[in-house]
Design an enzyme around this catalytic site. Structure first.
Site, short mmCIF file in Angstrom:
data_model
loop_
_atom_site.label_atom_id
_atom_site.label_comp_id
_atom_site.label_asym_id
_atom_site.label_seq_id
_atom_site.Cartn_x
_atom_site.Cartn_y
_atom_site.Cartn_z
N ASP A 98 0.83 -1.22 -0.14
CA ASP A 98 0.00 0.04 0.07
C ASP A 98 0.73 1.07 -0.11
OD1 ASP A 98 -2.04 -1.80 0.13
OD2 ASP A 98 -2.10 -1.50 2.46
N GLU A 140 -10.98 1.88 -4.38
CA GLU A 140 -10.34 2.27 -3.21
C GLU A 140 -9.09 2.97 -3.29
OE1 GLU A 140 -10.18 -1.41 -1.21
OE2 GLU A 140 -8.96 -2.56 -2.62
#
Length: 556
Positions: A38, A212
């Protein structure tokens, strides 16, 4: 005279060609190897800073620094004090999800989601290395993956994030939205009402899932909204939309996705898969690049090293971003005109390498504990790293005596020298290769019926139990423990002189340690570990060093 001028010109051309060659940096993927998922990145002057998820590891959210996008050095951790937060009682794949880092007017902002407790929050610092403030909760921002966009033209800020389906009534599994609030960056709170920017994804008629990781950037009066879509596994992708107004409406790019690998043949050699969760950045050479997460499976969707940070060139086409559209495989190497800037004192972060940690000056910033840190349970000295035997075990959701570093290669070896005299059968210390609470191997020194021995344990899938694989008797003197992971095979060796090694077990199931089997979001670590298995103990174990080496053929 003409001949002299010609010679001078040749010399100038030669010097220039040497300088150009010297300036070229080869970016080797992954640029951050191992469990660095991430990724989020910010450019401040000539400096680049990235931040990454750590889930239930502590300290949380490593801050990495680079000046050339190749050489990285960890300079701090965002969550480095138990007073900020801890993750006690949480499974390893919970905790902190998907941070984002931004910078505005001398302040660094990191937003993140504590998935089970605090929800979305923001912390700040004037130094990118920290210390960062205590978390300020953002209770109105309900969802995950918040990021802040600062609009220089208006001196306003906005927080954009993944949220629930409209009215909390999803039309299909994975139906989510992207929503946004204006953000008071001086008082760290949202302003006004939220607005939905994306419903479902690029085309809701196709039932897109898991929109997302949203970010906004501005280019030539366009607000570019770009997000991950398709979930973080093999269907992962990156999509882009844009608007002339920060609040939309946002129009999808006809060429979406701008990044994916999901359409490529599954049987291609040395695949890079699951690419997405990207952020775009201008490089030191003036060209644009995208950093993103992806994985390197050894077969199918099996990988043990976690989600890593990759990079690829980004091209702007009529103010639309394009990375690897999907017809082309992400490359392991990209030639650039970036000048190399090496990081003094940094551990290697890409390619093949080896190094030894001796703990004389404390723990490296990259080393991690489970859920929090107990400073009374360990110390470092010239002798090495000494752990107290705590009752807690790695099969539970507490804070055992455990200090870890990431596994960074498909083919890797970790080795320790252990000084430990077990007094009872419940006392064990040694080396562990760890995916989560129920997916690990533990190579331990202990005692049985008065005989000192080395024991190999394998955790039982999704249970707190362990299985004893093998034992070997040893003297109560020098002991070196070694674990080698070759893709889907694990090998375990011991030596009492540091030269001649005996095999305790070979070809053990490496898939047991994979993200696919464990079902989480994290990668493997090698860790030193000492436990008294539920009973009190005043015993200690000292680890003289932790040696790591990794070599994957594709990274040469």
């Amino acid at each position: 005279m003409l001949k002299t001028i010609a010679k001078i010109c040749k010399i100038i051309l030669l010097v220039c060609s040497v300088n150009v060659a010297f300036a070229q940096v080869t970016l080797t993927n992954p640029i951050l190897i191992g469990f660095y998922p991430d990724p989020s990145i910010v450019k401040v002057g000539a400096d680049y800073y990235s931040v990454h998820s750590t889930f239930s590891y502590f300290p949380g959210l490593p801050i990495m620094h680079s000046r050339d996008l190749k050489n990285w050095k960890q300079i701090g951790n965002v969550i480095d004090r138990p007073s900020q937060m801890d993750f006690m009682g949480e499974r390893m794949s919970r905790g902190l999800f998907a941070p984002a880092i931004t910078y505005y007017k001398g302040i660094y902002y990191v937003t993140c989601t504590d998935i089970d407790h605090d929800g979305n929050f923001v912390v700040t610092a004037t130094n990118p290395a920290g210390p960062y403030s205590d978390p300020v909760k953002l209770p109105q921002v309900r969802g995950i993956d918040p990021s802040i966009y600062f609009d220089d033209a208006t001196d306003k800020a906005y927080v954009v994030y993944n949220s629930d389906a409209p009215d909390n009534k999803p039309l299909y599994p994975g139906h989510r939205t992207v929503q946004m609030y204006e953000f008071d960056y001086k008082n760290l709170k949202v302003i006004g009402e939220k607005k939905q920017l994306i419903n479902g994804g690029v085309d809701i008629t196709k039932k897109p899932v898991w929109i997302e990781g949203p970010h906004i950037l501005k280019r030539n009066d366009w607000y570019i909204l770009y997000c991950a879509e398709g979930g973080t596994s093999v269907n992962h992708s990156q999509v882009a939309l844009r608007s002339k107004d920060i609040w939309g409406p946002y129009v999808p790019y006809e060429g979406n996705p701008v990044l994916t690998q999901r359409e490529l043949p599954a049987d291609r050699p040395n695949p890079i898969t699951s690419a997405g969760h990207a952020q775009f950045i201008e490089g030191p050479d003036g060209n644009w690049y995208s950093i993103f997460l992806a994985v390197r499976p050894y077969v199918g969707d099996y990988y043990n090293t976690g989600r890593e940070m990759f990079i690829a060139p980004l091209n702007w086409v009529n103010d639309w971003p394009m990375i690897e559209h999907g017809e082309k495989a992400i490359e392991y190497k990209y030639q650039t005109n970036i000048k190399e800037v090496k990081q003094k004192g940094a551990l290697p972060t890409n390619g093949n390498f080896s190094y030894t940690m001796k703990f004389k000056k404390g723990l490296d910033l990259s080393m991690m504990h489970l859920r929090t840190v107990d400073y009374t349970s360990f110390k470092t000295s010239k002798k090495g790293l000494t752990l107290n035997l705590k009752p807690e075990t790695i099969s539970e959701q507490g804070n055992p005596s455990f200090v870890a570093k990431r596994q960074q290669h498909m083919n890797s070896t970790a080795e320790i020298e252990l000084v430990f005299s077990p007094k009872a059968e419940n006392e064990k210390a040694g080396l562990v290769i760890f995916q989560d609470e129920s997916h690990y191997y533990f190579l331990a020194k202990s005692i049985k019926d008065g005989q000192t021995q080395v024991e190999l344990y394998k955790s039982v899938h999704r249970k707190k139990d362990v299985e004893l694989i093998n034992t070997l008797p040893v003297n109560d003197g020098k002991l070196v423990l070694r674990i080698t992971n070759n893709a889907d095979k694990c090998h375990f060796e011991i030596s009492e002189d540091g030269k001649d090694f005996k095999v305790l077990a070979k070809d053990q199931d490496g898939k047991h340690l994979s993200t696919k089997v464990s079902g989480g979001f994290i990668g493997n670590v090698f860790a030193v570990y000492a436990t008294s298995n539920g009973e009190k103990s005043d015993n200690k174990a000292t680890f003289k060093y932790l040696k790591y080496s990794g070599e994957d053929a594709v990274l040469k």
